[in-house]
Write a protein that holds these residues in place. Structure first.
Motif, short mmCIF file in Angstrom:
data_model
loop_
_atom_site.label_atom_id
_atom_site.label_comp_id
_atom_site.label_asym_id
_atom_site.label_seq_id
_atom_site.Cartn_x
_atom_site.Cartn_y
_atom_site.Cartn_z
N ALA A 1 0.83 -1.21 0.00
CA ALA A 1 0.00 0.00 0.00
C ALA A 1 0.86 1.26 0.00
CB ALA A 1 -0.93 -0.01 1.21
N LEU B 1 -3.52 0.65 6.84
CA LEU B 1 -3.49 0.75 5.39
C LEU B 1 -4.39 1.88 4.90
CD1 LEU B 1 -2.24 -2.09 5.91
CD2 LEU B 1 -3.27 -2.81 3.75
N LEU C 1 -3.39 5.27 2.64
CA LEU C 1 -3.95 5.52 1.32
C LEU C 1 -4.94 6.68 1.29
CD1 LEU C 1 -4.53 1.82 0.22
CD2 LEU C 1 -2.79 3.38 -0.65
#
Length: 253
Positions: free
Chosen positions: A108, A126, A130
């Motif tokens: 990621a 994660l 992101l």
């Protein structure tokens, strides 16, 4: 101290703490790291411990689960190579599901800024990585968040993944082998991982070689459920060939 005495003390420390590492043991017993590695090898052959990267854990502790920070620091170089190799599996303008885990987290973090993707994950670390990516349409799956993995589990997560059919799922596991399949220490985590196996058309397992042969408490699938395993060169060519014979493609990064 004779070797058998030292090995008994190492076993006691492993059982008390859930894990031992080579460098700390070498310092404690005032011997070389190579001497400790021989001790751990002897204990491993006797079935008393299982060797892992940098140390060992006692057998019988199938529920042992290192916390997120410890997993981030384990086999870091190998995980970086695995993540870079996994970039080739990202679809063009498609959809991916990201499992919780340190290796998937490295993937990621490496997402190209110019890539446009729909991403679904139940892993809070994660999602944080992101959230500011300009090309990512991010969907965060909810549920009860486990402190150890920072991942959502239980009914909400399972229900959400039952409604998803992505291009690729990038999966993590604490252990994998042809004999024992895919395993993890926690039943709730295993249930979510089992749901991920059917949440995408292609399943890519990201797992470093120290996890090969490891067996944990909760089993969530077979290696045959995995289309592609991306691991490191610590997995021998012979073991890679044995996995490939079962229908899973293997990349040793």
């Amino acid at each position: 101290m004779y070797a058998p005495e030292r090995q008994q003390e190492i076993l006691r420390l492993a059982r008390a703490g859930g894990r031992v590492d080579v460098l700390s043991l070498a310092e404690e017993f005032q011997v070389t790291a190579e001497t400790i590695r021989r001790d751990l090898k002897a204990l491993d052959r006797s079935g008393l411990v299982r060797r892992v990267h940098g140390g060992a854990i006692p057998t019988g502790r199938l529920d042992f689960e290192p916390d997120l920070s410890e997993r981030e620091a384990t086999a870091a170089d190998e995980k970086d190579r695995i993540a870079r190799a996994a970039l080739a599996e990202l679809p063009e303008d498609g959809s991916v599901v990201l499992d919780a885990g340190s290796t998937v987290g490295r993937l990621a973090a490496a997402f190209p800024l110019e890539r446009s993707l729909t991403v679904v994950t139940h892993a809070l670390p994660l999602a944080v990585r992101l959230a500011d990516h300009p090309g990512i349409d991010l969907h965060l799956v909810g549920g009860r968040v486990r402190h150890r993995t920072r991942a959502a589990v239980d009914a909400w997560a399972l229900r959400a993944y039952g409604e998803v059919r992505a291009d690729v799922v990038f999966l993590g596991a604490n252990g994998f082998s042809t004999a024992h399949g895919l395993t993890t220490p926690d039943l709730a985590e295993a249930a979510v991982k089992r749901a991920l196996l059917t949440a995408a058309r292609r399943v890519v397992l990201l797992a470093d070689s120290t996890k090969h042969g490891a067996e944990h408490f909760a089993r969530f699938g077979d290696l045959a459920d995995v289309d592609l395993l991306i691991t490191d060169t610590g997995l021998s060519p012979e073991d890679a060939a044995g996995i490939a014979a079962g229908g899973t493609e293997v990349v040793r990064a």
